[in-house]
Write an enzyme that holds these catalytic residues in place. Structure first.
Site, PDB file in Angstrom:
ATOM      1  CE1 TYR A   1       1.174  -0.195   4.362  1.00 37.83           C
ATOM      2  CE2 TYR A   1       0.077   1.924   4.342  1.00 37.83           C
ATOM      3  CZ  TYR A   1       0.921   1.031   4.943  1.00 37.83           C
ATOM      4  OH  TYR A   1       1.522   1.362   6.134  1.00 37.83           O
TER       5      TYR A   1
ATOM      6  NE  ARG B   1       6.943   4.074   0.423  1.00 34.03           N
ATOM      7  CZ  ARG B   1       6.710   4.890   1.448  1.00 34.03           C
ATOM      8  NH1 ARG B   1       7.693   5.220   2.266  1.00 34.03           N
ATOM      9  NH2 ARG B   1       5.508   5.378   1.656  1.00 34.03           N
TER      10      ARG B   1
ATOM     11  NE  ARG C   1      -6.107 -19.536   4.596  1.00 32.11           N
ATOM     12  CZ  ARG C   1      -5.316 -20.398   5.237  1.00 32.11           C
ATOM     13  NH1 ARG C   1      -5.404 -21.673   4.950  1.00 32.11           N
ATOM     14  NH2 ARG C   1      -4.458 -19.974   6.141  1.00 32.11           N
TER      15      ARG C   1
ATOM     16  CE  LYS D   1       3.268   3.203   3.181  1.00 33.23           C
ATOM     17  NZ  LYS D   1       3.391   3.156   4.649  1.00 33.23           N
TER      18      LYS D   1
ATOM     19  CD  GLU E   1       9.989   1.726  10.390  1.00 35.42           C
ATOM     20  OE1 GLU E   1       9.893   2.680   9.600  1.00 35.42           O
ATOM     21  OE2 GLU E   1       9.953   0.542  10.029  1.00 35.42           O
TER      22      GLU E   1
ATOM     23  CG  LEU F   1       8.438   2.324   4.622  1.00 36.58           C
ATOM     24  CD1 LEU F   1       8.237   1.122   3.710  1.00 36.58           C
ATOM     25  CD2 LEU F   1       7.125   3.040   4.844  1.00 36.58           C
TER      26      LEU F   1
HETATM   27  N1  PDD Z   1       2.981   4.880   7.170  1.00 37.37           N
HETATM   28  N2  PDD Z   1       7.632   3.736   8.781  1.00 37.37           N
HETATM   29  C1  PDD Z   1       6.503   3.003   8.749  1.00 37.37           C
HETATM   30  C2  PDD Z   1       6.495   1.674   9.412  1.00 37.37           C
HETATM   31  C3  PDD Z   1       5.354   3.508   8.102  1.00 37.37           C
HETATM   32  O1  PDD Z   1       4.242   2.772   8.058  1.00 37.37           O
HETATM   33  C4  PDD Z   1       5.407   4.801   7.522  1.00 37.37           C
HETATM   34  C5  PDD Z   1       4.223   5.400   6.813  1.00 37.37           C
HETATM   35  C6  PDD Z   1       6.600   5.510   7.584  1.00 37.37           C
HETATM   36  C7  PDD Z   1       6.748   6.885   6.960  1.00 37.37           C
HETATM   37  O2  PDD Z   1       6.763   6.794   5.568  1.00 37.37           O
HETATM   38  P1  PDD Z   1       6.258   8.026   4.687  1.00 37.37           P
HETATM   39  O3  PDD Z   1       7.057   9.197   5.090  1.00 37.37           O
HETATM   40  O4  PDD Z   1       6.522   7.595   3.305  1.00 37.37           O
HETATM   41  O5  PDD Z   1       4.790   8.210   4.995  1.00 37.37           O
HETATM   42  C8  PDD Z   1       7.707   4.947   8.216  1.00 37.37           C
HETATM   43  C9  PDD Z   1       1.761   5.391   6.549  1.00 37.37           C
HETATM   44  C10 PDD Z   1       1.624   6.865   6.620  1.00 37.37           C
HETATM   45  C11 PDD Z   1       0.585   4.655   7.146  1.00 37.37           C
HETATM   46  O6  PDD Z   1       0.736   3.462   7.338  1.00 37.37           O
HETATM   47  O7  PDD Z   1      -0.468   5.243   7.377  1.00 37.37           O
END
Ligand code: PDD
Length: 281
Positions: A32, A51, A99, A145, A177, A201
């Site tokens: 996503y 990405r 499945r 992601k 993170e 990420l």
């Molecule tokens: N999440 N690390 C993780 C684990 C994340 O899920 C996200 C973003 C980030 C930051 O990435 P970016 O700057 O590209 O948004 C870092 C999104 C916003 C979410 O899951 O809603």
């Protein structure tokens, strides 16, 4: 009535349905993206789509939809739903199949996207947020992601239950993170964040903050730091597409420095907002 996009068509959200045999539902077998909308226009959507392609390639889902089509879909969702400031979410799963764990032979990816309003420029959290430290329970490909996010769900639920805004995940005390964000500290004027690897990420916001810091002459060190170092930092901050740059003023029950948003953080946030406004005018 909100409109979403599903497999090539714009439909009312209430009429958008996906099979119970979708592998996104059965296995979390999908990826996503979340991109911001400012002034009714997409922010850095091209970078998010690069990405997306990387995530799709990493798990072997065909990348069938051209970037130009995604950009058009995302922009139309913001416009049709009257989202002046907010987010566009998009997801691609491996598709619908009986499945069975290995990849199905004949399968068409499921693709959908929707938009939501959210206050980004005037986010009240810019006054400072609290993080809760939690062990990072995830797998070894956090660079993808993926929609398989049970560990983050549990981490962010722990944070919410403790009255914190976000989780700060760590492996044996070494910060990875946030639950859905990247985290940073400032020590003696130097901005510090964990280098990209399969442990985190590679945030799009993180990339932009690095660029902004370089332009502003803020020294940067891409190096892992510990929870202990974060507690003792001059400043702490987090970044994501959904929160841009936010000051972290408390971690667990510890106050960072004097408890006020730090000057480097606020400078980076201001520069981030200025760039977002400029790019979407
Ligand atoms: N999440 N690390 C993780 C684990 C994340 O899920 C996200 C973003 C980030 C930051 O990435 P970016 O700057 O590209 O948004 C870092 C999104 C916003 C979410 O899951 O809603």
């Amino acid at each position: 009535m909100p409109v979403c996009w599903l497999n090539g068509s714009f439909v009312a959200e209430q009429d958008a349905h996906v099979s119970i045999f979708d592998r996104g539902l059965l296995f979390g077998d999908g990826v996503y993206e979340v991109a911001a909308v400012v002034n009714g226009r997409l922010l850095d959507a091209d970078r998010h789509l690069v990405r997306l392609s990387r995530s799709l390639a990493a798990i072997g889902i065909p990348d069938t939809q051209p970037t130009a089509v995604w950009l058009d879909v995302m922009q139309q969702l913001a416009t049709q739903n009257g989202v002046h400031e907010g987010l566009v979410y998009l997801q691609v799963t491996r598709g619908v199949a009986e499945r069975d764990f290995p990849f199905p032979a004949q399968v068409v990816p499921t693709m959908f996207a929707y938009a939501r309003p959210k206050l980004l420029l005037a986010d009240p959290n810019a006054a400072g947020v609290r993080l809760l430290t939690v062990p990072d329970l995830r797998w070894q490909r956090c660079d993808i992601k993926s929609t398989s996010m049970l560990a983050q769900v549990l981490a962010k639920q722990s944070a919410r239950a403790a009255g914190a805004f976000e989780a700060m995940m760590h492996e044996d005390g070494l910060v990875t993170e946030g639950g859905s964000s990247n985290v940073w500290i400032v020590r003696d004027g130097t901005l510090c964040t964990r280098p990209t690897s399969s442990d985190i990420l590679a945030g799009i916001t993180r990339d932009v903050v690095l660029e902004i810091a370089h332009e502003a002459g803020v020294p940067v060190r891409e190096r892992a730091f510990t929870v202990t170092q974060a507690l003792a930092a001059d400043e702490c901050l987090m970044s994501s597409a959904t929160s841009f740059v936010l000051p972290v003023t408390r971690i667990d029950d510890h106050t960072i420095a004097d408890g006020a948003p730090g000057p480097v953080t606020m400078r980076l946030r201001a520069a981030y907002l200025a760039r977002a406004t400029r790019l979407t005018q």
